[in-house]
Design a protein around this motif. Structure first.
Motif, PDB file in Angstrom:
ATOM      1  N   ASP A   1      -6.687  -6.332  -2.196  1.00 27.08           N
ATOM      2  CA  ASP A   1      -6.779  -5.810  -0.834  1.00 27.08           C
ATOM      3  C   ASP A   1      -5.607  -4.869  -0.561  1.00 27.08           C
ATOM      4  O   ASP A   1      -4.526  -5.016  -1.153  1.00 27.08           O
ATOM      5  CB  ASP A   1      -6.770  -6.960   0.175  1.00 27.08           C
ATOM      6  CG  ASP A   1      -8.061  -7.758   0.152  1.00 27.08           C
ATOM      7  OD1 ASP A   1      -9.071  -7.230  -0.362  1.00 27.08           O
ATOM      8  OD2 ASP A   1      -8.067  -8.913   0.625  1.00 27.08           O
ATOM      9  N   PRO A   2      -5.801  -3.882   0.325  1.00 23.12           N
ATOM     10  CA  PRO A   2      -4.721  -2.925   0.603  1.00 23.12           C
ATOM     11  C   PRO A   2      -3.427  -3.628   0.997  1.00 23.12           C
ATOM     12  O   PRO A   2      -3.426  -4.576   1.789  1.00 23.12           O
ATOM     13  CB  PRO A   2      -5.279  -2.105   1.774  1.00 23.12           C
ATOM     14  CG  PRO A   2      -6.767  -2.201   1.626  1.00 23.12           C
ATOM     15  CD  PRO A   2      -7.025  -3.583   1.097  1.00 23.12           C
ATOM     16  N   ALA A   3      -2.325  -3.163   0.421  1.00 20.95           N
ATOM     17  CA  ALA A   3      -1.026  -3.798   0.683  1.00 20.95           C
ATOM     18  C   ALA A   3       0.095  -2.832   0.331  1.00 20.95           C
ATOM     19  O   ALA A   3      -0.083  -1.931  -0.508  1.00 20.95           O
ATOM     20  CB  ALA A   3      -0.878  -5.081  -0.139  1.00 20.95           C
ATOM     21  N   ASP A   4       1.244  -3.015   0.976  1.00 20.47           N
ATOM     22  CA  ASP A   4       2.462  -2.321   0.558  1.00 20.47           C
ATOM     23  C   ASP A   4       2.987  -3.022  -0.691  1.00 20.47           C
ATOM     24  O   ASP A   4       2.984  -4.259  -0.767  1.00 20.47           O
ATOM     25  CB  ASP A   4       3.516  -2.377   1.666  1.00 20.47           C
ATOM     26  CG  ASP A   4       3.089  -1.618   2.915  1.00 20.47           C
ATOM     27  OD1 ASP A   4       2.381  -0.609   2.777  1.00 20.47           O
ATOM     28  OD2 ASP A   4       3.452  -2.072   4.020  1.00 20.47           O
ATOM     29  N   VAL A   5       3.453  -2.247  -1.657  1.00 21.65           N
ATOM     30  CA  VAL A   5       3.952  -2.813  -2.906  1.00 21.65           C
ATOM     31  C   VAL A   5       5.433  -2.486  -3.038  1.00 21.65           C
ATOM     32  O   VAL A   5       5.835  -1.323  -2.947  1.00 21.65           O
ATOM     33  CB  VAL A   5       3.175  -2.266  -4.120  1.00 21.65           C
ATOM     34  CG1 VAL A   5       3.732  -2.866  -5.415  1.00 21.65           C
ATOM     35  CG2 VAL A   5       1.684  -2.578  -3.993  1.00 21.65           C
ATOM     36  N   VAL A   6       6.248  -3.522  -3.247  1.00 24.91           N
ATOM     37  CA  VAL A   6       7.695  -3.373  -3.371  1.00 24.91           C
ATOM     38  C   VAL A   6       8.093  -3.826  -4.770  1.00 24.91           C
ATOM     39  O   VAL A   6       7.756  -4.937  -5.189  1.00 24.91           O
ATOM     40  CB  VAL A   6       8.432  -4.217  -2.306  1.00 24.91           C
ATOM     41  CG1 VAL A   6       9.936  -4.026  -2.426  1.00 24.91           C
ATOM     42  CG2 VAL A   6       7.948  -3.855  -0.910  1.00 24.91           C
TER      43      VAL A   6
END
Length: 340
Positions: free
Chosen positions: A199-204
């Motif tokens: 699912d769409p997410a910010d990736v760090v």
């Protein structure tokens, strides 16, 4: 903090991945010393187990156990894949049905047919994906499942993913070795996060991200025996050698419906609580008092919550003492054991 964030970092020298949803730790993966699920061996059949329909195998990482071995004779070499983690002192669980799984595609050499995930309901999207599948796999004898993550993804990107998995399957199946050996490794936490958290997410990804984003504090809270529930109730989740005991308490709520509310809240919260802790095996719920007429509703809520969970879990049902039992696949090693 609203939204989804995937954080890739290391903890105590081990590769790890955390999924935060609206500031809450929703999933956590950490590398172990044991063979990861998905690892493929060339194994040797050694000793059948009468009464269990299984066979002990020899692999480079020690003994393994294979179920449903009709017609398999000792001394035969075969390809097997790790399906989960073994309890201490027990053999590695494996299967002879190999799967080559990536973000968009699952190649199934032993199960022909081109399929699209049932969760994709749009007919036009299903037709588009079927076309991609036939273009890439039309002349192959392998089976294929296109995962729900394919929705809206460019056809070329999906085709590349299919080709990589099909080529890997072809290389593995062409193996002609005559001794126990290692063929492919299972995915580590970072690759598994890319593969399954779609699912769409910010990736760090920068080093130290766990500390910067509060993952370590969230992990401490998640691994404590007590888990708070909405409405003032709480759970105690305590693993033993034989099973995982879950005790449901109503807390300060003294109303007539307190038990029902706490139990239904438990049903919604339990999959995440078990997932984050990496717990599996036999799960026994000691629920708060509630009327028997509410049991069916509790089961429906629990079943719906488990449907969104990635780990295979079966509902065993009610005991004479009113406990509820689950059987959950040991797909992970308990996180608490890795962080001792």
């Amino acid at each position: 903090m609203k939204g989804r964030t995937i954080i890739l970092d290391h903890i105590r020298g081990r590769e790890a991945a955390a999924l935060l949803v609206d500031g809450q730790l929703d999933d956590f993966l950490i590398a172990t010393d044991a063979p990861a699920p998905g690892t493929i061996y060339r194994a040797r059949a050694d000793r059948p187990v009468k009464g269990q329909g299984g066979m002990f195998l020899t692999t480079p990482d020690g003994p393994a156990f294979l179920r449903q071995v009709k017609g398999l004779a000792p001394g035969v070499h075969l390809l097997v894949q790790v399906t989960g983690y073994a309890e201490p002192g027990k053999a590695i669980p494996v299967t002879a049905k190999l799967l080559f799984k990536s973000r968009y595609a699952i190649v199934t050499p032993g199960a022909p047919g081109l399929n699209v995930s049932r969760s994709i309901r749009d007919d036009e999207e299903r037709d588009r994906l079927q076309e991609v599948a036939h273009t890439e796999m039309g002349k192959s004898g392998f089976g294929l499942i296109l995962r729900s993550a394919c929705v809206g993804v460019d056809a070329d990107e999906i085709a590349e993913d299919i080709a990589q998995m099909a080529n890997l399957a072809d290389q593995v199946l062409q193996d002609d070795g005559d001794a126990p050996g290692f063929l492919t490794d299972g995915d580590g936490p970072h690759v598994q996060a890319w593969r399954d958290w779609t699912d769409p997410a910010d990736v760090v990804t920068q080093p130290g991200a766990f500390a910067e984003h509060g993952v370590l504090d969230l992990l401490d809270d998640a691994l404590s025996a007590r888990t708070s529930l909405p409405g003032g109730g709480f759970l105690f989740i305590e693993p033993t050698r034989a099973l995982v005991a879950v005790d449901v308490n109503t807390g300060s709520d003294m109303s007539l419906a307190a038990g029902q509310k706490a139990n239904f809240a438990c049903a919604k919260a339990l999959p995440r609580a078990l997932r984050v802790r990496g717990l599996g095996g036999q799960i026994v719920l000691d629920l708060a008092p509630m009327a028997k007429k509410d049991r069916r509703g509790f089961e429906a809520v629990l079943r719906a919550a488990l449907r969104a969970d990635g780990e295979e879990t079966s509902l065993a049902g009610w005991t004479p003492l009113g406990h509820f039992e689950l059987q959950r696949k040991r797909g992970r090693i308990p996180v608490a054991e890795m962080l001792k």
